[in-house]
Design a protein around this motif. Structure first.
Motif, PDB file in Angstrom:
ATOM      1  N   LYS B 275       0.852  -0.411   0.416  1.00 28.59           N
ATOM      2  CA  LYS B 275       0.181   0.120   0.295  1.00 28.59           C
ATOM      3  C   LYS B 275       1.123   1.101  -0.118  1.00 28.59           C
ATOM      4  CE  LYS B 275      -3.010  -0.737   3.430  1.00 28.59           C
ATOM      5  NZ  LYS B 275      -4.009  -0.921   4.464  1.00 28.59           N
ATOM      6  N   THR B 276       1.971   1.488   0.825  1.00 28.74           N
ATOM      7  CA  THR B 276       2.295   2.371   1.219  1.00 28.74           C
ATOM      8  C   THR B 276       3.521   2.350  -0.184  1.00 28.74           C
ATOM      9  OG1 THR B 276       3.097   1.966   3.110  1.00 28.74           O
ATOM     10  CG2 THR B 276       4.987   3.109   1.973  1.00 28.74           C
ATOM     11  N   ALA B 277       3.661   1.511  -0.631  1.00 26.44           N
ATOM     12  CA  ALA B 277       4.588   1.888  -2.119  1.00 26.44           C
ATOM     13  C   ALA B 277       4.238   1.867  -3.378  1.00 26.44           C
ATOM     14  CB  ALA B 277       5.230   0.462  -2.048  1.00 26.44           C
ATOM     15  N   GLY B 278       2.433   1.479  -3.063  1.00 27.81           N
ATOM     16  CA  GLY B 278       1.280   2.594  -4.701  1.00 27.81           C
ATOM     17  C   GLY B 278       1.028   1.086  -5.185  1.00 27.81           C
ATOM     18  N   ILE B 279       1.432  -0.413  -5.031  1.00 28.89           N
ATOM     19  CA  ILE B 279       1.442  -1.417  -5.570  1.00 28.89           C
ATOM     20  C   ILE B 279       0.617  -2.409  -6.145  1.00 28.89           C
ATOM     21  CG2 ILE B 279       2.584  -3.897  -6.290  1.00 28.89           C
ATOM     22  CD1 ILE B 279       5.075  -3.326  -4.623  1.00 28.89           C
ATOM     23  N   LYS B 280       0.158  -2.647  -6.898  1.00 32.82           N
ATOM     24  CA  LYS B 280      -1.623  -3.094  -7.408  1.00 32.82           C
ATOM     25  C   LYS B 280      -1.108  -4.603  -7.750  1.00 32.82           C
ATOM     26  CE  LYS B 280      -5.261  -4.333  -9.398  1.00 32.82           C
ATOM     27  NZ  LYS B 280      -6.343  -3.690  -9.397  1.00 32.82           N
ATOM     28  N   VAL B 281      -2.169  -5.400  -6.337  1.00 34.25           N
ATOM     29  CA  VAL B 281      -1.879  -6.985  -6.600  1.00 34.25           C
ATOM     30  C   VAL B 281      -3.493  -7.700  -7.308  1.00 34.25           C
ATOM     31  CG1 VAL B 281      -2.395  -8.819  -4.974  1.00 34.25           C
ATOM     32  CG2 VAL B 281      -0.780  -6.917  -4.332  1.00 34.25           C
ATOM     33  N   TYR B 282      -2.614  -8.991  -8.513  1.00 37.34           N
ATOM     34  CA  TYR B 282      -3.790  -9.409  -9.204  1.00 37.34           C
ATOM     35  C   TYR B 282      -3.384 -11.334  -8.015  1.00 37.34           C
ATOM     36  CZ  TYR B 282      -5.395  -6.294 -12.662  1.00 37.34           C
ATOM     37  OH  TYR B 282      -5.116  -5.901 -12.763  1.00 37.34           O
ATOM     38  N   ALA B 283      -4.754 -11.460  -7.330  1.00 33.13           N
ATOM     39  CA  ALA B 283      -3.641 -12.777  -6.695  1.00 33.13           C
ATOM     40  C   ALA B 283      -5.043 -13.829  -6.754  1.00 33.13           C
ATOM     41  CB  ALA B 283      -4.128 -11.485  -4.961  1.00 33.13           C
ATOM     42  N   ASP B 284      -4.963 -15.035  -6.525  1.00 27.69           N
ATOM     43  CA  ASP B 284      -5.708 -16.124  -6.449  1.00 27.69           C
ATOM     44  C   ASP B 284      -6.845 -16.117  -5.472  1.00 27.69           C
ATOM     45  OD1 ASP B 284      -4.269 -17.262  -4.601  1.00 27.69           O
ATOM     46  OD2 ASP B 284      -3.349 -19.240  -5.378  1.00 27.69           O
ATOM     47  N   LYS B 285      -7.277 -17.056  -5.423  1.00 28.67           N
ATOM     48  CA  LYS B 285      -8.577 -16.673  -4.429  1.00 28.67           C
ATOM     49  C   LYS B 285      -7.762 -16.751  -2.820  1.00 28.67           C
ATOM     50  CE  LYS B 285     -10.547 -21.175  -5.327  1.00 28.67           C
ATOM     51  NZ  LYS B 285      -9.848 -21.187  -6.047  1.00 28.67           N
ATOM     52  N   VAL B 287      -5.661 -16.264  -1.500  1.00 32.01           N
ATOM     53  CA  VAL B 287      -4.512 -15.006  -0.444  1.00 32.01           C
ATOM     54  C   VAL B 287      -5.535 -13.860  -1.022  1.00 32.01           C
ATOM     55  CG1 VAL B 287      -2.666 -16.011  -0.600  1.00 32.01           C
ATOM     56  CG2 VAL B 287      -2.903 -14.808  -2.675  1.00 32.01           C
ATOM     57  N   LEU B 288      -6.141 -13.367  -1.905  1.00 28.79           N
ATOM     58  CA  LEU B 288      -6.845 -12.711  -2.217  1.00 28.79           C
ATOM     59  C   LEU B 288      -7.473 -11.747  -1.265  1.00 28.79           C
ATOM     60  CD1 LEU B 288      -7.702 -11.100  -5.170  1.00 28.79           C
ATOM     61  CD2 LEU B 288      -9.772 -11.689  -4.847  1.00 28.79           C
ATOM     62  N   SER B 289      -7.754 -12.481  -0.229  1.00 29.24           N
ATOM     63  CA  SER B 289      -8.767 -11.324   1.279  1.00 29.24           C
ATOM     64  C   SER B 289      -7.420 -10.920   2.097  1.00 29.24           C
ATOM     65  CB  SER B 289      -9.036 -12.317   2.404  1.00 29.24           C
ATOM     66  OG  SER B 289      -8.292 -13.271   2.674  1.00 29.24           O
ATOM     67  N   TYR B 290      -6.135 -11.222   1.477  1.00 29.48           N
ATOM     68  CA  TYR B 290      -5.193 -10.269   2.255  1.00 29.48           C
ATOM     69  C   TYR B 290      -4.961  -9.105   1.731  1.00 29.48           C
ATOM     70  CZ  TYR B 290      -3.839 -14.811   5.326  1.00 29.48           C
ATOM     71  OH  TYR B 290      -3.373 -15.995   5.794  1.00 29.48           O
ATOM     72  N   PHE B 291      -5.616  -8.424   0.966  1.00 29.84           N
ATOM     73  CA  PHE B 291      -4.874  -7.382   0.271  1.00 29.84           C
ATOM     74  C   PHE B 291      -5.675  -6.109  -0.036  1.00 29.84           C
ATOM     75  CE2 PHE B 291      -1.863 -10.457  -1.314  1.00 29.84           C
ATOM     76  CZ  PHE B 291      -0.715 -10.029  -1.301  1.00 29.84           C
ATOM     77  N   ASP B 292      -5.675  -5.109   0.646  1.00 29.72           N
ATOM     78  CA  ASP B 292      -6.133  -3.963   0.206  1.00 29.72           C
ATOM     79  C   ASP B 292      -6.553  -3.537  -0.991  1.00 29.72           C
ATOM     80  OD1 ASP B 292      -7.317  -3.925   2.715  1.00 29.72           O
ATOM     81  OD2 ASP B 292      -5.091  -2.732   3.172  1.00 29.72           O
ATOM     82  N   ASN B 293      -5.300  -3.544  -1.769  1.00 27.49           N
ATOM     83  CA  ASN B 293      -5.921  -3.179  -3.081  1.00 27.49           C
ATOM     84  C   ASN B 293      -5.406  -3.885  -4.160  1.00 27.49           C
ATOM     85  OD1 ASN B 293      -5.322  -1.735  -6.326  1.00 27.49           O
ATOM     86  ND2 ASN B 293      -3.876  -0.955  -5.321  1.00 27.49           N
ATOM     87  N   ALA B 294      -6.335  -4.849  -4.403  1.00 30.27           N
ATOM     88  CA  ALA B 294      -6.430  -6.489  -5.339  1.00 30.27           C
ATOM     89  C   ALA B 294      -7.489  -6.985  -6.422  1.00 30.27           C
ATOM     90  CB  ALA B 294      -5.789  -7.154  -4.441  1.00 30.27           C
ATOM     91  N   ASP B 295      -7.734  -7.587  -7.200  1.00 26.18           N
ATOM     92  CA  ASP B 295      -7.475  -8.312  -7.854  1.00 26.18           C
ATOM     93  C   ASP B 295      -8.189  -9.839  -8.160  1.00 26.18           C
ATOM     94  OD1 ASP B 295      -9.953  -5.532  -8.582  1.00 26.18           O
ATOM     95  OD2 ASP B 295      -8.642  -5.522  -9.779  1.00 26.18           O
ATOM     96  N   ALA B 296      -8.808 -10.531  -8.635  1.00 26.70           N
ATOM     97  CA  ALA B 296      -8.040 -11.840  -8.711  1.00 26.70           C
ATOM     98  C   ALA B 296      -7.343 -11.905  -9.442  1.00 26.70           C
ATOM     99  CB  ALA B 296      -9.469 -13.085  -9.121  1.00 26.70           C
ATOM    100  N   ALA B 297      -6.918 -12.876  -9.538  1.00 24.54           N
ATOM    101  CA  ALA B 297      -6.042 -13.369 -10.401  1.00 24.54           C
ATOM    102  C   ALA B 297      -6.405 -13.913 -11.857  1.00 24.54           C
ATOM    103  CB  ALA B 297      -4.495 -13.647 -10.213  1.00 24.54           C
TER     104      ALA B 297
END
Lengths: 424, 424
Positions: B275-285, B287-297
């Motif tokens: 979040k601090t570094a401004g990184i967007k995440v695509y996560a598998d299902k 681990v998806l819930s661990y991230f604030d700024n994430a979509d499903a990979a």
């Protein structure tokens, strides 16, 4: 075919991480199985030979196709040599400290999956399979169809040896259908390297129809240049060897270049030797009259790989003209200078742009066995990766391994830390 | 273009035989000329920058295009380093007596003519030209059109240096028209190697449209795998560096693989750092819930080289699943393991089939300068010839030289003589 190649790729990662002991065990098993199945293999070869004779196959192909006691002993001796050779995999060729606690190594590794398409020579199957196993590479092999029964019998012995050694079954696959070759060319996702052996047109076809890297040579237009000061007797002997010792080999001399000052000394004696050896000459107009069995050469002649007892002869005004001719008409395979002048030899050998450049010997020496490589999978005239005869080393690549302890690039980019590069 | 390439090829043979002193003189002349023409070059770069701004070129391209005092000093320091390096040409890497008086050597040589097509980065022009000169290779260079005026000014300084050193004028050619590139691809007779740098699609286009060997990488899908036992603080620091230190570089991590047992320890802290570094995440299902700024990979995500502050995160059940994912989805460029277990690091580094495999450090280290090669012409993900960062060594090939005294192969074929292979 893609499904097969995918399985080979998958199993190749297991082979890649196998120990030298395991790979040597596999080679020893091959020897044992070949001895055990010796009679069966030789009898299958007899059937191939009979079929080939029935189809009026040429005698030169028949002699390559023959797999007798002598050839069996030779391939077994070759595998024994391979077992004794040091492991080509896992050699550290660079070890460098980039900074305190940050260690870079460069380590040799197998290439991965190699596709080898080779002529109807059963000994080649054993040699290539053994080289691939020793170097940790999975292989997809397609031999000439005339050797089908022999290859099938040999491959059974080899495959059994692979399984006995506990290696995965798909690290060696033999293809039998010609149509498989076309499909193999499209498997760039799974095949890392293709080594085609055979006629010029075949190798050229492979090179032009795949995006997989290809190692090999399309043709062998090799030259011998006789300089202005040379030893007559040795030179005639070398030229006869270079043309006649095995005319259909790729390292046979196809064109003789003679310094104009050496023409009158060399050619009368050479004409006699050529007549005795049954060599036909295509000569440029300056030297045509020296030969009894000769026609006029044209530009095409100098591009031709005859693969028989036929040779071009051309006079040149200088060593530079000879070098220029070789770099223009040659196939960058093997070229020799015959001279008494060391400086001229150095000049020639540094400027001729070929994989093998020779002084005072026959071009026929270009061969992995004669170089002490144990065996070869082929000769490369490409300049990238392996050049010249390709043995174990040419079947390896390397990877860089970096061992750190939390190291990040930002520290070096913002000047907090500096690389110091110390060889270990 | 064929006429130009033919001239370059012809002059390349003279360069090939030049001394290290002559090539170093040329490099020193380049330094002198760059200093002499410093103001002019920088002012031409200002024009390029203004033109680029007028055309709304992106800021990342602008920062590459800029050639200021600092970049000038950096390239000059790089040339100075090259001058100090030992001659890469003429090194004897094998010396073997095959039989009495029959000596084989393997000697490093330049490759010949290299075509380099690179992005709009003026410092790359100087670096590549210098590497080619030091390694005795002629070069045909085509830089990005946005840097046209700067490149022209730099090339004048370099060309003058070549002539002042007494080297032939056609050993370095600069192309300016985009159409020249297409024609260059057809010059397989004269060009020995192509090194394309730039976007994936561009490199892929080059690879698919030429029969000239190509060295380079089409994409950089790099991975970092966090093992079951790892250092939390170091790992977060490494992951931020690997993703953000220069997001558009080929060695940036695009996918993070996490052992399922490490998920709950790593991801909460990583989410904060991302979040601090401004990184967007695509996560598998998983681990998806661990991230604030994430979509499903999805499957495509894992093939994507983002070149920006975006990363895939996926949990794996084992180190083998991680290795298998990397070998399947990766581009064989650079992949790292973060672990406290040495055996796992060895396991990973021997099985991941990539040019660079790392333990406990950032994938961003994959670079010729950071490896101590002085400079690089690019990074190769091919397995043949040079792999990883390519510096001077990767611009060389070798030839075999055989020194005889009348030796013929027939003597060995008929048993009169035997090879004895003795290393010298």
């Amino acid at each position: 075919m893609k499904e097969i190649a995918k399985k080979v790729k998958s199993d190749s990662f297991i082979l890649m991480a196998s120990s030298n002991e395991m790979r040597n065990d596999c080679l020893q098993n091959i020897i044992n199985n070949l001895n055990k199945n010796r009679e069966y293999i030789l009898s299958e070869n007899q059937k191939d030979i009979e079929n080939a004779k029935a189809e009026n196959i040429s005698s030169s192909i028949l002699s390559r196709l023959l797999f007798d006691e002598h050839k069996m002993d030779t391939v077994i001796a070759g595998i024994n040599d391979l077992i004794k050779m040091e492991d080509p995999i896992g050699k550290i060729t660079l070890k460098r400290e980039l900074d305190a606690g940050l260690i870079l190594t460069r380590t040799t590794t197998p290439i991965g999956v190699i596709g080898v398409i080779f002529e109807a020579r059963p000994d080649a199957l054993v040699q290539i399979a053994s080289l691939c196993i020793k170097s940790g590479n999975a292989a997809i092999l397609k031999g000439g169809s005339e050797a089908k029964l022999t290859n099938r019998a040999l491959f059974e012995s080899i495959k059994e040896a692979v399984l006995e050694a506990g290696l995965p079954e798909n690290i060696l696959i033999q293809l039998e259908a010609r149509s498989d070759v076309g499909e193999l060319l499209g498997c760039s996702e799974y095949v890392d390297l293709l080594i085609p052996r055979g006629s010029n047109s075949f190798v050229k076809y492979i090179m032009d129809n795949t995006s997989i890297p290809v190692m090999g040579h399309a043709d062998g237009v090799c030259h011998t240049y006789v300089d202005e000061d040379f030893d007559l007797e040795k030179s005639v002997r070398i030229l006869i060897d270079a043309k006649t010792q095995y005319p259909s080999a790729c390292n046979t001399t196809e064109t003789l270049l003679v310094h104009e000052r050496s023409v009158s000394k060399l050619l009368p004696k050479l004409n006699e030797a050529f007549k005795t050896a049954g060599i036909k000459v295509y000569a440029d107009k300056e030297v045509l009259s020296y030969f009894d069995n000769a026609d006029a050469a044209n530009d095409d002649s100098f591009h031709t790989e005859y693969l028989e007892k036929t040779i071009n002869v051309k006079s040149v005004k200088s060593i530079d003209e000879a070098i220029n001719h070789i770099n223009t008409y040659g196939s960058h395979h093997t070229d020799a200078i015959l001279t008494n002048m060391d400086a001229n030899a150095d000049y020639f050998m540094s400027r001729v742009d070929s994989a093998n450049v020779y002084k005072n010997c026959s071009t026929r020496f270009a061969d992995g066995f004669r170089y002490g490589f144990g065996a070869e999978v082929g000769i490369s005239t490409g300049k990238l990766h392996a050049r010249g005869p390709v043995g174990l080393e040419g079947l390896c690549t390397y990877k860089y391994k970096l061992y750190g302890n939390g190291d990040i690039v930002a520290d070096y980019a913002n000047g907090n830390k500096e690389f110091h590069f110390r060889e270990l």
